[in-house]
Write a protein that holds these residues in place. Structure first.
Motif, short mmCIF file in Angstrom:
data_model
loop_
_atom_site.label_atom_id
_atom_site.label_comp_id
_atom_site.label_asym_id
_atom_site.label_seq_id
_atom_site.Cartn_x
_atom_site.Cartn_y
_atom_site.Cartn_z
N GLY A 293 -32.12 -8.27 4.96
CA GLY A 293 -31.09 -9.08 4.31
C GLY A 293 -30.13 -9.39 5.46
O GLY A 293 -30.42 -9.47 6.65
N PRO A 294 -28.90 -9.35 4.88
CA PRO A 294 -27.52 -10.08 5.87
C PRO A 294 -27.54 -9.12 7.12
O PRO A 294 -27.53 -7.90 7.11
CB PRO A 294 -26.33 -10.04 5.02
CG PRO A 294 -26.91 -9.96 3.33
CD PRO A 294 -28.09 -9.45 3.49
N GLY A 295 -27.76 -9.96 8.21
CA GLY A 295 -27.52 -9.26 9.50
C GLY A 295 -28.54 -8.03 9.85
O GLY A 295 -28.41 -7.33 11.03
N ARG A 297 -28.79 -5.37 8.27
CA ARG A 297 -28.12 -4.13 8.28
C ARG A 297 -28.68 -3.62 6.74
O ARG A 297 -28.61 -2.39 6.58
CB ARG A 297 -26.73 -4.56 7.72
CG ARG A 297 -25.98 -4.84 9.07
CD ARG A 297 -24.42 -5.23 8.61
NE ARG A 297 -24.03 -6.46 7.62
CZ ARG A 297 -24.21 -7.42 8.02
NH1 ARG A 297 -24.29 -7.87 9.20
NH2 ARG A 297 -23.86 -8.41 7.13
N ASP A 318 -23.69 -6.26 1.17
CA ASP A 318 -25.05 -6.93 1.75
C ASP A 318 -26.25 -6.42 0.98
O ASP A 318 -27.34 -7.16 0.84
CB ASP A 318 -25.19 -6.03 3.11
CG ASP A 318 -24.01 -6.38 4.24
OD1 ASP A 318 -23.72 -7.52 4.08
OD2 ASP A 318 -24.14 -5.57 5.06
N ALA A 321 -26.66 -8.72 -2.07
CA ALA A 321 -27.43 -10.21 -1.62
C ALA A 321 -28.70 -9.94 -1.46
O ALA A 321 -29.37 -10.92 -1.88
CB ALA A 321 -26.60 -10.59 -0.18
N LEU A 322 -29.15 -9.06 -0.86
CA LEU A 322 -30.48 -8.89 -0.77
C LEU A 322 -31.27 -8.96 -2.08
O LEU A 322 -32.14 -9.43 -2.33
CB LEU A 322 -31.03 -7.81 0.19
CG LEU A 322 -32.34 -7.45 0.16
CD1 LEU A 322 -33.33 -8.62 0.70
CD2 LEU A 322 -32.65 -6.28 1.27
N GLU A 325 -31.63 -12.12 -3.79
CA GLU A 325 -32.54 -12.99 -3.23
C GLU A 325 -33.76 -12.62 -3.61
O GLU A 325 -34.65 -13.56 -4.06
CB GLU A 325 -32.32 -12.78 -1.57
CG GLU A 325 -33.79 -13.43 -0.78
CD GLU A 325 -33.81 -13.29 0.37
OE1 GLU A 325 -34.53 -14.07 1.35
OE2 GLU A 325 -32.83 -12.21 1.06
#
Length: 349
Positions: A293-295, A297, A318, A321-322, A325
């Motif tokens: 996921g984001p970065g 992290r 974060d 967001a994953l 998705e």
């Protein structure tokens, strides 16, 4: 006399969740027993403060902004046994570590809970979520619960399991703050045999036919081995276990609406219904183990696509967001909407 609940100096909810995520609560109170839980919640209610019950934090996703209210940590301990022929009723305080309870019953030669080994969290959460794994769920064994009723500010003892609306990973207690579990009672077998082994993977691991009953200790060790292989046994040094367990429930659909996918695990779920493997849907939608996921992290577990994990330095945003998705990828590919299993506190997908 009973001890009063104590206010802790560390208000970070990330310190009390297995994801190691979540902002602070206004106040964190540690309650050492059923009476202390009732007092702490009653005091917060009288002050008009929201209340968040926290056990092991294994099923909580808390917003980065935290919780504007009182978080009550369930820390009461205690177990008692009452034998009736080949059945033993085990009474457990809500704050007992769940896997400690399972280990203790197995050590006593009692059968029933062994397939629920290795699940993190506190005992009081198990009927709320109707916790289940490897072919067994709490509904199979639960006798009754004691509840604190926030509306009447009274303790209701021996509320039968039949009144709790226990269903797949849910109950009338889930998402309902009016009643708080104080203690639970399970009916276990005293004949030295496990619950019937119904989960095919577990039966293969044990080398037995489905529906066989085995030594509870052997079943527990097999379950723990399977869970470790999927990163589902807590280990502070292993980021694959920095999760809330399975993030999505297996969707249940009318047979005519379920997508047909080669090799996708599916099980009957009542008349005209089928339960699909959420992990299989995620994999077939193109998500692989370790998908970042984001970065980087957060990511899907490197061992099991159904667990969303915190790799360090991440945020709840974060993680969500994953989760979005993955959810949207499955919906776009198969038209199936995955639902989150953890409790989302001041946040949403």
């Amino acid at each position: 006399m009973h001890a009063a609940a104590t206010t802790t100096t560390d208000s970070r909810l990330s310190a009390h969740t297995t994801l190691r995520l979540g902002g602070p609560a206004t106040r964190v109170v540690r309650a050492e027993g059923a009476r202390e839980v009732a007092d702490a919640v009653g005091s917060a209610d009288a002050a008009g403060e929201p209340v968040l019950l926290v056990g092991g934090g294994s099923n909580l996703v808390v917003a980065d902004e935290g919780f504007d209210g009182t978080a009550v940590l369930l820390a009461g301990r205690g177990m008692a046994h009452e034998r009736d022929g080949d059945t033993v009723v085990v009474t457990v305080e809500a704050g007992e570590d769940w896997d400690d309870v399972v280990a203790a019953t197995v050590a006593d030669g009692l059968g029933g809970l062994e397939c629920l080994s290795g699940i993190p969290g506190r005992t009081g959460a198990t009927p709320v979520q109707n916790v289940g794994a490897y072919g067994v769920e709490v509904a199979d064994l639960l006798v009754d619960v004691d509840l604190y009723d926030r509306r009447s500010r009274t303790v209701r003892e021996h509320v039968p399991a039949s009144e709790l609306g226990l269903a797949y990973r849910t109950s009338v207690l889930k998402g309902n703050d009016d009643a708080i579990v104080l203690r639970v009672r399970f009916a276990l077998s005293a004949d030295g045999r496990s619950a019937p082994i119904r989960y095919a993977e577990l039966a293969r691991t044990l080398g037995v036919a489905p529906e066989s009953r085995v030594d509870p200790a052997a079943a527990r060790e097999a379950v723990l081995g399977l869970r470790r292989g999927k990163g589902m046994v807590l280990d502070a040094a292993d980021h694959d276990t920095w999760s809330a367990g399975s993030f999505f429930t297996n969707p249940i659909l009318p047979v005519g609406e379920a997508p047909v996918i080669d090799g996708l695990a599916a099980w009957p779920a009542g008349e005209g219904l089928v339960k699909l493997s959420a992990a299989g849907l995620i994999q077939n939608a193109g998500f692989t183990r370790g998908h970042a996921g984001p970065g980087g992290r957060v990511s899907l577990s490197t061992r099991h696509v159904l667990a969303l994990t915190h790799r360090g330095g991440g945020t709840t945003a974060d993680l969500l967001a994953l989760a979005r998705e993955v959810r949207d990828g499955v919906t776009d590919r198969f038209g199936v909407v995955l639902r989150p299993e953890p409790v989302l506190v001041h946040c949403a997908l």
